[in-house]
Design an enzyme around this catalytic site. Structure first.
Site, mmCIF file in Angstrom:
data_model
loop_
_atom_site.group_PDB
_atom_site.id
_atom_site.type_symbol
_atom_site.label_atom_id
_atom_site.label_comp_id
_atom_site.label_asym_id
_atom_site.label_seq_id
_atom_site.Cartn_x
_atom_site.Cartn_y
_atom_site.Cartn_z
ATOM 1 N N LYS A 106 0.854 -1.188 0.000
ATOM 2 C CA LYS A 106 0.000 0.000 0.000
ATOM 3 C C LYS A 106 0.891 1.239 0.000
ATOM 4 O O LYS A 106 1.844 1.323 0.789
ATOM 5 C CB LYS A 106 -0.889 -0.031 1.247
ATOM 6 C CG LYS A 106 -1.939 1.062 1.323
ATOM 7 C CD LYS A 106 -2.770 0.876 2.587
ATOM 8 C CE LYS A 106 -3.814 1.966 2.747
ATOM 9 N NZ LYS A 106 -4.570 1.824 4.009
ATOM 10 N N HIS A 108 -0.174 4.438 0.443
ATOM 11 C CA HIS A 108 -0.728 5.576 1.170
ATOM 12 C C HIS A 108 -1.101 5.117 2.577
ATOM 13 O O HIS A 108 -1.000 3.935 2.892
ATOM 14 C CB HIS A 108 -1.957 6.147 0.456
ATOM 15 C CG HIS A 108 -3.076 5.160 0.294
ATOM 16 N ND1 HIS A 108 -3.069 4.185 -0.679
ATOM 17 C CD2 HIS A 108 -4.215 4.966 1.009
ATOM 18 C CE1 HIS A 108 -4.165 3.449 -0.575
ATOM 19 N NE2 HIS A 108 -4.874 3.895 0.441
#
Length: 216
Positions: A106, A108
């Site tokens: 991921k 963010h």
């Protein structure tokens, strides 16, 4: 309320059969071998089934050393490890941090591939359904080691007790290569003992033949 009942392999096999998790017949595996049984832990998809599996994992872990964190490889391992953390608390009054990985990093928020409890400097037990070739476990071990974890061991639902690429089983290969313990809730021998007790002679004969050809 807590309970002190312990995991019963035969009761688990009964439940696995009733849910279609365990089937006897002829099944072609990825390896090309024609197996007399098939085990799909993904079908342990209701509360009763998941609770029984998690109790088995918890009962094993409570007797293991260095259980700092328990970890479930994506995707099947995620509900298994979460349920096991609950079972450890309910059945053994032991609160253990747990985590899992994402298939893709991921970019963010908190970022990365790891979710849940911090693993750096911790001894981590990996919880999964079955080790077939050992590839998936090795990948998770690398992810955890790169994050600073020490692998304490691996706990799976089923040990197929059959040879991998050489004379050792996939589980034995992982144990030897990584120098860690690998425990299982049930084994092929448990399945054979179950069939013997039930008088299922045809299925038992198929299992015996398969083990004679591929067993360890």
């Amino acid at each position: 309320m807590t309970t002190t009942t312990t995991f019963n392999p035969q009761a688990f096999i009964d439940l696995a059969l009733s849910r279609g998790v365990l089937k006897f017949g002829e099944f072609t595996l990825k390896s090309g071998r024609v197996s007399p049984y098939f085990f799909n832990a993904g079908l342990l998809n209701d509360g009763e089934a998941l609770s029984l599996l998690a109790q088995g994992y918890a009962d094993q872990l409570i007797n293991c050393e260095h259980v700092d964190v328990i970890f479930g490889p994506a995707y099947k391992g995620i509900p298994f490890v979460a349920a096991t953390a609950v079972a450890l608390m309910q059945h053994h009054q032991k609160s253990v941090p747990w985590g899992f990985n994402r298939k893709e990093a991921k970019d963010h928020g908190e970022g990365g591939v790891l979710v849940g409890a911090a693993v750096a400097g911790k001894k981590v037990w990996i919880i999964d359904d079955v080790i077939t070739a050992g590839t998936a476990i090795r990948e998770v071990v690398n992810i955890l080691k790169n994050a600073g974890a020490e692998i304490a061991g691996v706990l799976v639902a089923l040990d197929r007790q059959e040879r991998g690429q050489g004379e050792l089983s996939a589980i034995q290969e992982v144990q030897k290569e990584l120098d860690i313990p690998v425990h299982a809730l049930i084994s092929m021998k448990d399945l054979m003992d179950y069939l013997d007790a039930k008088g299922e002679t045809q299925a038992l004969a198929a299992m015996q033949a398969y083990r004679a050809q591929y067993g360890i």
